[in-house]
Design an enzyme around this catalytic site. Structure first.
Site, PDB file in Angstrom:
ATOM      1  N   LYS A  70       0.930  -1.520   0.408  1.00  0.00           N
ATOM      2  CA  LYS A  70      -0.102  -0.281  -0.532  1.00  0.00           C
ATOM      3  C   LYS A  70       0.897   1.447  -0.387  1.00  0.00           C
ATOM      4  O   LYS A  70       0.322   2.780  -0.475  1.00  0.00           O
ATOM      5  CB  LYS A  70      -0.698   0.002   1.381  1.00  0.00           C
ATOM      6  CG  LYS A  70      -1.892  -1.460   1.310  1.00  0.00           C
ATOM      7  CD  LYS A  70      -2.252  -0.679   3.468  1.00  0.00           C
ATOM      8  CE  LYS A  70      -3.214  -1.855   2.974  1.00  0.00           C
ATOM      9  NZ  LYS A  70      -4.110  -2.096   4.884  1.00  0.00           N
ATOM     10  N   GLY A  71       1.702   1.402   0.622  1.00  0.00           N
ATOM     11  CA  GLY A  71       3.098   2.350   1.296  1.00  0.00           C
ATOM     12  C   GLY A  71       3.586   3.543   0.074  1.00  0.00           C
ATOM     13  O   GLY A  71       3.317   4.378  -0.028  1.00  0.00           O
ATOM     14  N   GLU A  82       8.248   2.190  -5.810  1.00  0.00           N
ATOM     15  CA  GLU A  82       8.046   1.597  -3.660  1.00  0.00           C
ATOM     16  C   GLU A  82       7.632   2.962  -3.176  1.00  0.00           C
ATOM     17  O   GLU A  82       8.638   4.114  -3.238  1.00  0.00           O
ATOM     18  CB  GLU A  82       9.510   1.339  -4.076  1.00  0.00           C
ATOM     19  CG  GLU A  82       9.478  -0.116  -4.374  1.00  0.00           C
ATOM     20  CD  GLU A  82       8.751  -1.196  -3.297  1.00  0.00           C
ATOM     21  OE1 GLU A  82       7.984  -0.676  -2.127  1.00  0.00           O
ATOM     22  OE2 GLU A  82       8.620  -2.718  -2.936  1.00  0.00           O
ATOM     23  N   ASP A  83       7.834   2.990  -2.264  1.00  0.00           N
ATOM     24  CA  ASP A  83       7.640   3.647  -1.087  1.00  0.00           C
ATOM     25  C   ASP A  83       9.123   3.880  -0.188  1.00  0.00           C
ATOM     26  O   ASP A  83       9.600   4.815   0.076  1.00  0.00           O
ATOM     27  CB  ASP A  83       7.161   3.865  -0.052  1.00  0.00           C
ATOM     28  CG  ASP A  83       6.422   2.253   0.558  1.00  0.00           C
ATOM     29  OD1 ASP A  83       7.392   1.950   0.759  1.00  0.00           O
ATOM     30  OD2 ASP A  83       5.827   2.037   2.047  1.00  0.00           O
ATOM     31  N   ASP A 121      14.183  -0.253   2.156  1.00  0.00           N
ATOM     32  CA  ASP A 121      15.041  -0.878   3.450  1.00  0.00           C
ATOM     33  C   ASP A 121      16.541  -1.330   3.314  1.00  0.00           C
ATOM     34  O   ASP A 121      17.218  -0.662   2.923  1.00  0.00           O
ATOM     35  CB  ASP A 121      14.680  -0.710   4.528  1.00  0.00           C
ATOM     36  CG  ASP A 121      14.600  -0.895   6.299  1.00  0.00           C
ATOM     37  OD1 ASP A 121      16.034  -0.703   6.049  1.00  0.00           O
ATOM     38  OD2 ASP A 121      13.097  -1.749   7.007  1.00  0.00           O
ATOM     39  N   LYS A 175      17.055   3.863   2.521  1.00  0.00           N
ATOM     40  CA  LYS A 175      17.691   4.166   3.546  1.00  0.00           C
ATOM     41  C   LYS A 175      18.862   2.966   3.301  1.00  0.00           C
ATOM     42  O   LYS A 175      18.618   2.223   3.721  1.00  0.00           O
ATOM     43  CB  LYS A 175      16.565   3.327   4.913  1.00  0.00           C
ATOM     44  CG  LYS A 175      15.978   3.961   5.459  1.00  0.00           C
ATOM     45  CD  LYS A 175      15.102   2.880   6.873  1.00  0.00           C
ATOM     46  CE  LYS A 175      13.930   3.862   6.959  1.00  0.00           C
ATOM     47  NZ  LYS A 175      12.738   3.164   8.655  1.00  0.00           N
ATOM     48  N   PHE A 181      12.587   5.134  11.633  1.00  0.00           N
ATOM     49  CA  PHE A 181      11.038   5.115  11.221  1.00  0.00           C
ATOM     50  C   PHE A 181      10.225   5.632  10.746  1.00  0.00           C
ATOM     51  O   PHE A 181       9.478   6.922  11.884  1.00  0.00           O
ATOM     52  CB  PHE A 181      10.107   4.234  11.948  1.00  0.00           C
ATOM     53  CG  PHE A 181       8.802   3.033  11.466  1.00  0.00           C
ATOM     54  CD1 PHE A 181       9.787   2.212  10.994  1.00  0.00           C
ATOM     55  CD2 PHE A 181       7.958   3.497  11.589  1.00  0.00           C
ATOM     56  CE1 PHE A 181       8.194   1.404  10.452  1.00  0.00           C
ATOM     57  CE2 PHE A 181       7.221   3.031  11.601  1.00  0.00           C
ATOM     58  CZ  PHE A 181       7.072   1.486  10.530  1.00  0.00           C
ATOM     59  N   ASP A 184       3.298   3.848   6.938  1.00  0.00           N
ATOM     60  CA  ASP A 184       2.120   3.833   8.129  1.00  0.00           C
ATOM     61  C   ASP A 184       3.067   3.151   9.016  1.00  0.00           C
ATOM     62  O   ASP A 184       3.403   2.622   9.235  1.00  0.00           O
ATOM     63  CB  ASP A 184       1.063   3.113   7.676  1.00  0.00           C
ATOM     64  CG  ASP A 184       1.817   0.826   7.624  1.00  0.00           C
ATOM     65  OD1 ASP A 184       2.737   1.244   7.190  1.00  0.00           O
ATOM     66  OD2 ASP A 184       0.655   0.622   8.588  1.00  0.00           O
ATOM     67  N   ARG A 238      -0.775   7.243   7.002  1.00  0.00           N
ATOM     68  CA  ARG A 238      -0.720   7.151   5.518  1.00  0.00           C
ATOM     69  C   ARG A 238      -1.386   8.333   5.129  1.00  0.00           C
ATOM     70  O   ARG A 238      -0.720   8.450   4.085  1.00  0.00           O
ATOM     71  CB  ARG A 238      -1.854   5.525   4.824  1.00  0.00           C
ATOM     72  CG  ARG A 238      -0.927   4.628   5.363  1.00  0.00           C
ATOM     73  CD  ARG A 238      -1.692   3.673   3.849  1.00  0.00           C
ATOM     74  NE  ARG A 238      -1.505   2.212   4.541  1.00  0.00           N
ATOM     75  CZ  ARG A 238      -0.296   1.231   4.259  1.00  0.00           C
ATOM     76  NH1 ARG A 238       1.105   1.380   3.936  1.00  0.00           N
ATOM     77  NH2 ARG A 238      -0.180   0.302   4.920  1.00  0.00           N
TER      78      ARG A 238
HETATM   79  P1  5GP Z   1      12.784  -3.190   3.364  1.00  0.00           P
HETATM   80  O1  5GP Z   1      11.807  -5.086   2.236  1.00  0.00           O
HETATM   81  O2  5GP Z   1      13.353  -3.147   2.316  1.00  0.00           O
HETATM   82  O3  5GP Z   1      13.148  -3.811   4.245  1.00  0.00           O
HETATM   83  O4  5GP Z   1      11.369  -2.870   3.361  1.00  0.00           O
HETATM   84  C1  5GP Z   1      10.324  -2.597   2.622  1.00  0.00           C
HETATM   85  C2  5GP Z   1       9.379  -2.213   2.956  1.00  0.00           C
HETATM   86  O5  5GP Z   1       9.557  -2.134   4.397  1.00  0.00           O
HETATM   87  C3  5GP Z   1       8.660  -1.139   3.252  1.00  0.00           C
HETATM   88  O6  5GP Z   1       8.033  -0.809   1.330  1.00  0.00           O
HETATM   89  C4  5GP Z   1       7.927  -0.245   3.746  1.00  0.00           C
HETATM   90  O7  5GP Z   1       6.640  -0.908   3.608  1.00  0.00           O
HETATM   91  C5  5GP Z   1       8.624  -0.796   4.753  1.00  0.00           C
HETATM   92  N1  5GP Z   1       9.649   0.121   5.476  1.00  0.00           N
HETATM   93  C6  5GP Z   1      10.624   0.399   5.274  1.00  0.00           C
HETATM   94  N2  5GP Z   1      11.117   1.145   6.285  1.00  0.00           N
HETATM   95  C7  5GP Z   1      10.493   1.580   7.096  1.00  0.00           C
HETATM   96  C8  5GP Z   1      10.028   3.120   7.406  1.00  0.00           C
HETATM   97  O8  5GP Z   1      11.325   3.612   7.909  1.00  0.00           O
HETATM   98  N3  5GP Z   1       7.916   3.505   8.242  1.00  0.00           N
HETATM   99  C9  5GP Z   1       7.461   2.959   7.507  1.00  0.00           C
HETATM  100  N4  5GP Z   1       6.224   2.853   7.826  1.00  0.00           N
HETATM  101  N5  5GP Z   1       7.735   1.259   6.903  1.00  0.00           N
HETATM  102  C10 5GP Z   1       8.752   1.091   6.399  1.00  0.00           C
END
Ligand code: 5GP
Length: 191
Positions: free
Chosen positions: A51-52, A107-108, A111, A139, A160, A167, A173
C-alpha cells in the site's frame, strides 16, 4: 481558503517533520521529468507497490509525460511491526502481463532491500523488456542485499518514518508530509 503552506506540516503524534509537503512535491516533479527523459519514445508499464507507494505513485505519474499503463501489486513484508521480517507475501498480483514491457516499479521505501530484491526477481522471471525502480525514500545504510534503485526521491537515515503513504499500524498514510512519530505512540502498540 488560504493556500496550504509548509507551516501546515503538523500532526500531534509527529515529533519531527523529516520531509515537508512542498519538498516532496518539488521532488516528484523533478523525478517525473527525469523518468520522462530516460524513457523517451517508449511506453511505460508502471507497477505500483501497495500500500505504501499509493500516494507517491499518484503524484509521480502526473509528472511523467509518456504513454503508460498502471498496474498494482499488493505486498506485505512487515505485518504491523516496524522491523523487516524478510518474508514477502503477495496479497494481490498484477492484472497485466509484463512480458516485453518497460516496467517501472514504484516503491515507497527501500530499507533492507529484501522486498525489492524479491519483487525484482519475481518480475524478471516474467521477462519484461526492461525493469527499473523509482523509490520515494532510500534507507541505504540499512541495506542487507544489493539491489539497484534507479530513481530515488530522498536518501534518509535509519529511523522509522510515517506519512505520505507510509504507515504505523495502518495509520498516518494520509499525511501529506513524512515524519517521525512520538515514542509514546510505539509504546502504546508493542509489537
Ligand atoms: P525492506 O524489505 O527493504 O526492508 O522493506 C521495505 C518495506 O518496509 C517498505 O516497502 C515499507 O513498507 C517498509 N518500511 C521500511 N522502512 C520503513 C519506515 O521507515 N516506515 C514505514 N512505515 N515502513 C517502512
Amino acid at each position: 481558503m488560504p493556500e496550504k503552506t509548509a507551516s501546515a506540516d503538523r500532526h500531534p503524534d509527529i515529533t519531527t517533520v523529516t520531509i515537508g509537503t512542498r519538498q516532496i512535491q518539488a521532488r516528484c516533479k523533478k523525478l517525473g521529468a527525469e523518468i520522462t527523459r530516460a524513457y523517451e519514445g517508449r511506453e511505460l508499464m508502471v507497477v505500483v507497490v501497495l500500500k505504501g507507494a499509493f500516494m507517491f505513485a499518484s503524484d509521480l505519474v502526473r509528472h511523467i509525460d509518456l504513454p503508460m499503463q498502471v498496474d498494482f501489486l499488493a505486498v506485505s513484508s512487515y505485518g504491523d511491526s516496524t522491523k523487516s521480517s524478510g518474508t514477502v507475501r503477495i496479497l494481490k498480483d498484477l492484472q497485466k502481463d509484463v512480458l516485453g514491457k518497460d516496467v517501472l516499479m514504484v516503491e515507497d521505501i527501500v530499507d533492507t532491500g529484501l522486498t525489492l530484491a524479491y519483487l525484482r526477481q519475481m518480475l524478471t522471471d516474467r521477462h519484461p523488456r526492461s525493469l527499473a525502480t523509482a523509490s520515494l525514500l532510500d534507507k541505504k545504510v540499512c541495506r542487507k542485499v544489493e539491489v539497484p534503485v534507479e530513481f530515488v526521491g530522498f536518501e534518509v537515515a535509519n529511523e522509522f518514518l510515517v506519512g505520505y503513504g507510509l504507515d504505523f499500524t495502518q495509520r498516518y498514510r494520509n499525511l501529506p508530509f513524512i515524519g517521525v512519530l512520538r515514542p509514546e505512540i510505539y509504546q502504546q502498540h508493542p509489537e
